[in-house]
Motif scaffolding. Structure first.
Motif, PDB file in Angstrom:
ATOM      1  N   GLY A  38       0.792  -1.220   0.000  1.00  0.00           N
ATOM      2  CA  GLY A  38       0.000   0.000   0.000  1.00  0.00           C
ATOM      3  C   GLY A  38       0.825   1.272   0.000  1.00  0.00           C
ATOM      4  O   GLY A  38       0.275   2.373  -0.120  1.00  0.00           O
ATOM      5  N   LEU A  39       2.162   1.126   0.150  1.00  0.00           N
ATOM      6  CA  LEU A  39       3.037   2.289   0.246  1.00  0.00           C
ATOM      7  C   LEU A  39       4.075   2.373  -0.859  1.00  0.00           C
ATOM      8  O   LEU A  39       4.551   3.468  -1.181  1.00  0.00           O
ATOM      9  N   CYS A  40       4.436   1.234  -1.450  1.00  0.00           N
ATOM     10  CA  CYS A  40       5.655   1.172  -2.253  1.00  0.00           C
ATOM     11  C   CYS A  40       5.602   2.026  -3.518  1.00  0.00           C
ATOM     12  O   CYS A  40       6.637   2.508  -3.982  1.00  0.00           O
ATOM     13  N   SER A  41       4.428   2.238  -4.072  1.00  0.00           N
ATOM     14  CA  SER A  41       4.347   3.005  -5.321  1.00  0.00           C
ATOM     15  C   SER A  41       4.384   4.509  -5.100  1.00  0.00           C
ATOM     16  O   SER A  41       4.506   5.270  -6.060  1.00  0.00           O
ATOM     17  N   ARG A  42       4.307   4.957  -3.857  1.00  0.00           N
ATOM     18  CA  ARG A  42       4.205   6.392  -3.566  1.00  0.00           C
ATOM     19  C   ARG A  42       5.545   7.100  -3.531  1.00  0.00           C
ATOM     20  O   ARG A  42       5.627   8.297  -3.790  1.00  0.00           O
ATOM     21  N   GLY A  43       6.605   6.392  -3.127  1.00  0.00           N
ATOM     22  CA  GLY A  43       7.918   7.023  -3.047  1.00  0.00           C
ATOM     23  C   GLY A  43       8.202   7.706  -1.732  1.00  0.00           C
ATOM     24  O   GLY A  43       9.311   8.190  -1.504  1.00  0.00           O
ATOM     25  N   SER A  44       7.220   7.770  -0.822  1.00  0.00           N
ATOM     26  CA  SER A  44       7.443   8.359   0.495  1.00  0.00           C
ATOM     27  C   SER A  44       6.353   7.860   1.437  1.00  0.00           C
ATOM     28  O   SER A  44       5.250   7.510   1.000  1.00  0.00           O
ATOM     29  N   CYS A  45       6.666   7.825   2.740  1.00  0.00           N
ATOM     30  CA  CYS A  45       5.676   7.428   3.735  1.00  0.00           C
ATOM     31  C   CYS A  45       6.201   7.770   5.116  1.00  0.00           C
ATOM     32  O   CYS A  45       7.345   8.204   5.277  1.00  0.00           O
TER      33      CYS A  45
END
Length: 409
Positions: free
Chosen positions: A135-142
């Motif tokens: 759920g986070l990997c495609s965003r580039g930040s978290c």
């Protein structure tokens, strides 16, 4: 001319957010290994800072009891005292049980957790970690803390206790609401309790290969209420400190050059970083508490009968009498107090479960996001302002966006 006695230290405020280690050093300098402190509402207590003194307290449950009914301050504690959830009246859980009954309850918990298959445990941890990172990997930040570390441990614990995967997210939300202590705290507590009693009813009717069923099947004669209370205690004690263990370890690995090798694709430093955190940045700073059964002396202090004694785990870990070279890596030295000590310490199987969840969570994240890096200066990272648990408010990071597992390129 006599030097005035240093004033008791307020156990709270921003010092616990900015630099508690320095505060403990000051307290040790001014008061010695046992310091007088005051809690909210000017309630007095003692904080044990010395390693040897903490060992003494936790090794003598007859003198330093877990029975909160002994407290000599109950007549001045209001019903809405904010620390009642942390230092409350005796409850029907293992936390406040003493003597042989406590040893029996601890054995039931240990036996149930010991039966957890380590390969299944690791598999559950990997699966939920991958699900969260998808759920986070495609965003580039978290934010690693809020969007990963605070969501993982309870998902795994719920699964091995016997809850369905579908119930996991709701339990995580309820637990985090309860821990945050804000407007959703009571609703979160109610949801956890209702869910736990429903689980035990279901497992009584149809047992399974899970912790709840094993505790119900134990012949030691514990009631459903006692088992429910112990399971809720285990969930709370296993969730937040493990989440902070993940967050604090990743902070160390992202900010300390000694652990850069792990971020370059290796795993050999993960365990070392986790061990270092338990010495230098332990998630559980201080624990409440013990109550003296008679007048005594400890660390040169006269402790009155019924006084509250707080366990300064973080301060004892940094005691210069046992940490003569505090700047050196701790390696495999496990003589820290981060899991407590004595008969009320965290059961060893529970420690193994927490370590497996934390280590798997860190390793999966580094595997999936190999170029993860801080999103800003390390000096800007902040801690929750708590004298009890030490964890980051947030850990913002950046990384190269990647597709979720199984996604079409």
């Amino acid at each position: 001319m006599t030097t005035p006695e240093p004033q008791p230290v307020y156990l709270g405020g921003p010092r616990f957010q900015s630099d508690p280690a320095e505060l403990y050093r000051e307290m040790r300098r001014d008061h010695g290994p046992v310091a007088p402190v005051v809690l909210d509402g000017d309630v007095p207590a003692w904080l044990v800072l010395g390693y040897r003194e903490l060992h003494q307290v936790t090794s003598d449950p007859q003198l330093f009891s877990r029975d909160s009914d002994l407290w000599n301050q109950w007549d001045r504690i209001p019903a809405d005292w904010p620390l009642l959830p942390m230092i409350g009246r005796k409850q029907p859980s293992i936390l406040y049980t003493v003597g042989e009954r406590h040893r029996q309850r601890a054995a039931v918990i240990s036996d149930a957790l010991e039966s957890v298959d380590p390969f299944e445990l690791k598999g559950h941890a990997e699966r939920f970690a991958d699900e969260l990172i998808d759920g986070l990997c495609s965003r580039g930040s978290c934010d690693i803390v809020g969007e990963y570390a605070m969501l993982l441990p309870l998902r795994v614990l719920a699964r091995i206790y016997g809850f369905s995967d579908e119930q996991g997210p709701g339990l995580v939300t309820a637990m985090n609401d309860m821990i945050n202590g804000r407007e959703g705290a009571l609703d979160g507590q109610r949801h956890l309790a209702e869910s736990m009693y429903a689980l035990l009813a279901a497992k009584s009717a149809e047992p399974g290969p899970d912790v709840a069923s094993r505790m119900l099947a134990n012949t030691a004669g514990f009631t459903v209420d006692e088992i429910a209370q112990d399971l809720m205690v285990m969930m709370a004690a296993g969730h937040q400190p493990t989440a902070d263990w993940i967050g604090n370890s990743l902070r160390l690995m992202l900010t300390d050059d000694r652990f850069a090798a792990s971020l370059a694709g290796g795993r050999h430093s993960v365990g070392e970083a986790m061990n270092e955190v338990l010495w230098e940045d332990t998630p559980t700073q201080n624990v409440a508490g013990r109550w003296t059964t008679r007048d005594t002396h400890l660390g040169g202090r006269r402790i009155g009968s019924g006084d509250l004694v707080l366990l300064g785990l973080a301060a004892a870990n940094g005691d210069p009498h046992v940490r003569t070279d505090a700047g050196a890596l701790t390696g495999g030295n496990n003589a820290f107090f981060s899991f407590g000590h004595g008969e009320h310490r965290c059961p060893f199987p529970a420690q193994e479960v927490a370590e497996a969840i934390a280590r798997t969570g860190i390793e999966v994240l580094l595997d999936r996001l190999p170029d993860v890096d801080l999103a800003g200066p390390a000096a800007e990272l902040t801690r929750r302002p708590s004298p009890w648990l030490r964890g980051l408010s947030a850990l913002p990071v950046t990384y190269t966006p990647t597709p979720a597992l199984g996604a079409t390129p």
